[in-house]
Design a protein around this motif. Structure first.
Motif, short mmCIF file in Angstrom:
data_model
loop_
_atom_site.label_atom_id
_atom_site.label_comp_id
_atom_site.label_asym_id
_atom_site.label_seq_id
_atom_site.Cartn_x
_atom_site.Cartn_y
_atom_site.Cartn_z
N PRO A 288 44.98 72.23 25.62
CA PRO A 288 46.11 71.94 25.02
C PRO A 288 47.33 71.95 25.86
N SER A 289 48.29 71.05 25.82
CA SER A 289 49.39 70.93 26.71
C SER A 289 50.67 70.14 26.31
N ILE A 290 51.86 70.44 26.78
CA ILE A 290 52.82 69.26 26.48
C ILE A 290 53.26 68.76 27.67
N LEU A 291 53.38 67.41 27.86
CA LEU A 291 53.97 66.87 29.01
C LEU A 291 55.63 66.36 28.60
N PHE A 292 56.46 67.10 28.98
CA PHE A 292 57.94 66.54 28.46
C PHE A 292 58.53 65.74 29.76
N VAL A 293 58.92 64.69 29.31
CA VAL A 293 59.48 63.52 30.27
C VAL A 293 60.81 63.58 29.93
N ASP A 294 61.88 63.89 30.70
CA ASP A 294 63.39 64.02 30.44
C ASP A 294 63.85 62.56 30.75
N GLU A 295 65.13 62.49 30.25
CA GLU A 295 65.85 61.16 30.79
C GLU A 295 65.02 59.92 30.61
N LEU A 296 64.45 59.86 29.39
CA LEU A 296 63.48 58.52 29.13
C LEU A 296 64.04 57.35 29.48
N ASP A 297 65.56 57.13 29.11
CA ASP A 297 66.24 55.91 29.12
C ASP A 297 66.10 55.54 30.82
N SER A 298 65.91 56.35 31.64
CA SER A 298 66.12 56.03 32.99
C SER A 298 65.24 55.05 33.48
N PHE A 299 64.04 54.78 32.65
CA PHE A 299 62.82 54.04 33.13
C PHE A 299 63.77 52.47 32.88
N GLY A 300 64.59 52.28 31.88
CA GLY A 300 65.15 51.30 31.62
C GLY A 300 64.38 50.11 30.56
N ASP A 301 64.88 48.80 30.47
CA ASP A 301 64.18 48.05 29.55
C ASP A 301 64.06 46.84 30.51
N ARG A 302 62.58 46.31 30.31
CA ARG A 302 62.29 45.47 31.30
C ARG A 302 62.94 43.98 30.84
N ASN A 303 63.38 43.97 29.61
CA ASN A 303 63.89 42.51 29.34
C ASN A 303 65.16 42.34 29.63
N SER A 304 65.81 43.52 30.29
CA SER A 304 67.02 43.43 30.74
C SER A 304 67.15 43.50 32.53
N PHE A 305 66.02 43.83 33.02
CA PHE A 305 66.19 43.99 34.58
C PHE A 305 66.49 42.51 35.26
N THR A 306 67.64 42.53 35.94
CA THR A 306 68.04 41.35 36.76
C THR A 306 68.46 41.84 38.15
N HIS A 307 68.19 42.99 38.64
CA HIS A 307 68.68 43.42 39.92
C HIS A 307 67.47 42.94 40.80
N ASP A 308 67.88 43.43 42.14
CA ASP A 308 67.15 43.06 43.17
C ASP A 308 65.66 43.75 43.19
N HIS A 309 65.53 44.80 42.52
CA HIS A 309 64.35 45.68 42.54
C HIS A 309 63.66 45.65 41.18
N LYS A 310 63.84 44.44 40.57
CA LYS A 310 63.47 44.19 39.38
C LYS A 310 61.54 44.50 39.27
N ASP A 311 60.97 43.70 40.29
CA ASP A 311 59.69 43.97 40.32
C ASP A 311 59.36 45.33 40.71
N TYR A 312 59.84 46.22 41.44
CA TYR A 312 59.64 47.63 41.33
C TYR A 312 59.73 48.13 40.02
N SER A 313 60.91 48.10 39.42
CA SER A 313 60.97 48.87 38.18
C SER A 313 60.10 48.32 37.03
N VAL A 314 59.65 47.10 37.26
CA VAL A 314 58.70 46.65 36.17
C VAL A 314 57.48 47.57 36.39
N GLN A 315 56.95 47.44 37.63
CA GLN A 315 55.57 48.31 38.00
C GLN A 315 55.83 49.58 37.35
#
Length: 486
Positions: A288-315
């Motif tokens: 048993p363990s804990i996986l802690f992911v900080d700054e979860l909002d840095s992934f962003g929201d796919r519905n609002s991706f409009t930048h040139d790296h949209k495909d990268y962020s979606v993946q």
């Protein structure tokens, strides 16, 4: 007795032999010489191999014909196919003991062959005393045994000396424990979650999780009953990362810290995804363990991706979601995400079955602030100064309070003495008493709120108050308040 058990040379082996014989009372056919396969569940804090010596000794004691009996160790690292093959080789034995570690799921064809299943109990006080007497000729009283067993047993065995009173070992253990505790404090090691302040509902959730994990490890509840995913939100400095670390200490399990920034630091998209996959795999391997992911909002929201790296962020988001879905099949992994802004997180991450529980960690209350400050200082502060401290630290986060403690310790250290209240006051913003005209103005202001609530009668008035002090540091600080609710 030593002639009957020649291989039991240490107190640990003798004590474990006692637990084994006690467990086999539930398998009288095995002890009586009849055909019998016994499954022995090893305690969660032990490995199957720990019982190798005592199992071999039992074989010698119960039968001179070793071809009649056998024992097998099944570890968490064993694959189902390997388990089946290993047991096939020993299945012709009339009597068979299977020592199984807690994390192992036996293949069905193995489970169907079991005649008796028994849990091996931890070493008891009596087992400890017997082990000391037979292996080292040490006569320990029940009180001495209980005192010794408060320490890790591997430390106790190392401290014992053959033929010498146990008091010497206890003295060495106490001294070592004191030095270890002192060293931990000097390094700023976090206390357990139960001893921390300012986390509100998150602390309640964490303590309940710690109990659920214990119950799951004992086998009294199924993993599906454990709350395995949560998002912590709150302003910077409230201690979201500290909370995760303290929770891991409370549960006695490892924590794997990660973030999108750490994964991105590995290189291009393929390297990022590999690093993400590695951390999830590491959490599973450490369960048993804990996986802690900080700054979860840095992934962003796919519905609002409009930048040139949209495909990268979606993946990246899609890969993260894939791993989150995999948690359902990865028993023992608790997922904790942290964010300063919940609204920026992709809704798919927060949907049911993933990280669907959300707990906000607010800035600490006045009572919590004083408790945190005292904990950071490692000493109590006179209660007559608490109201001044509450006013001086209004709006402070846990990180702010930790800085106050560090600064106060530095002042005291330069003066070569312990921290005093004057040191704390020196590093805090100026504390100004609320008296005279400012106090009257505040009273009129709060009275206006009270009159508004009472006259309009739209909610229930609970009272009003004005603090005794405020601070002069250019930050907005509440000097009073009116309290009402629906």
């Amino acid at each position: 007795m030593s002639k009957k058990m020649p291989s039991l040379k240490t107190p640990n082996d003798v004590a474990l032999y006692c637990t084994l014989r006690r467990a086999l009372r539930k398998a009288p056919d095995f002890i009586g010489g009849y055909d019998c396969i016994v499954l022995l569940n090893v305690p969660s804090d032990r490995c199957a191999e720990d019982y190798d010596t005592c199992a071999a000794s039992l074989m010698l004691r119960l039968s001179a014909n070793r071809d009649d009996m056998a024992y097998v160790m099944i570890t968490a690292a064993d694959k189902p196919r390997a388990i089946v093959k290993r047991l096939e080789a020993d299945h012709k034995k009339r009597r068979l003991l299977i020592f199984k570690e807690q994390a192992v799921d036996l293949p069905l064809q193995v489970s169907l062959s079991i005649d008796v299943e028994v849990d091996l109990a931890p070493i008891s006080v009596m087992d400890f005393r017997i082990g000391c007497r037979i292996a080292y000729q040490i006569d320990a009283t029940a009180t001495e045994a209980e005192a010794a067993m408060k320490y890790p047993l591997d430390h106790v065995w190392a401290a014992l000396r053959r033929g010498r009173p146990i008091k010497g070992a206890l003295a060495r253990l106490a001294k070592a424990s004191e030095l270890s505790s002192s060293g931990s404090k000097s390094k700023g090691e976090l206390p357990l979650l139960e001893a921390m302040y300012g986390f509100g509902a998150a602390k309640t959730w964490g303590l309940e999780l710690a109990q659920d994990l214990k119950d799951w490890q004992r086998g009294t509840i199924d993993w599906s009953e454990v709350d395995t995913g949560i998002v912590l939100s709150g302003p910077p400095g409230v201690g979201k990362t500290q909370f995760a670390a303290a929770l891991a200490r409370q549960c006695g399990i490892p924590i794997i810290a990660a973030s999108l920034a750490r994964w991105q630091a590995n290189g291009h998209l393929g390297d990022l995804l590999k690093a993400m996959r590695t951390d999830f795999a590491k959490a599973k391997d450490s369960a048993p363990s804990i996986l802690f992911v900080d700054e979860l909002d840095s992934f962003g929201d796919r519905n609002s991706f409009t930048h040139d790296h949209k495909d990268y962020s979606v993946q990246v988001v899609n890969a993260f979601l894939e791993h989150l879905d995999g948690l359902d099949g990865r028993e023992g992994v608790v997922m904790i995400g942290a964010t300063n802004d919940l609204s920026r997180i992709d809704p798919a991450i927060l949907r049911p079955g993933r990280l669907d529980r959300h707990v906000a960690i607010p800035l600490p209350t006045a009572t919590d602030r004083i408790a945190i400050l005292q904990q950071q200082l490692g000493q109590e502060l006179p209660s007559k100064h608490h109201s001044r401290l509450a006013a001086a630290t209004s709006g402070f986060s846990g990180a702010d309070l930790a800085k106050v403690a560090r600064d106060a310790k530095r002042v005291a250290r330069r003066a070569r003495r312990h921290v005093t209240m004057d040191d704390v006051v020196e590093v805090l913003p100026e504390i100004v008493p609320i008296t005279g005209k400012p106090r009257r103005a505040l009273a009129v202001h709060e009275a206006g709120h009270a009159a508004d609530v009472v006259v309009l009668a739209k909610c229930k008035f609970h009272g009003a108050m004005i603090t005794e002090h405020t601070r002069n540091d250019g930050r907005t600080v509440t000097g009073g308040g009116a309290f009402y609710g629906y």
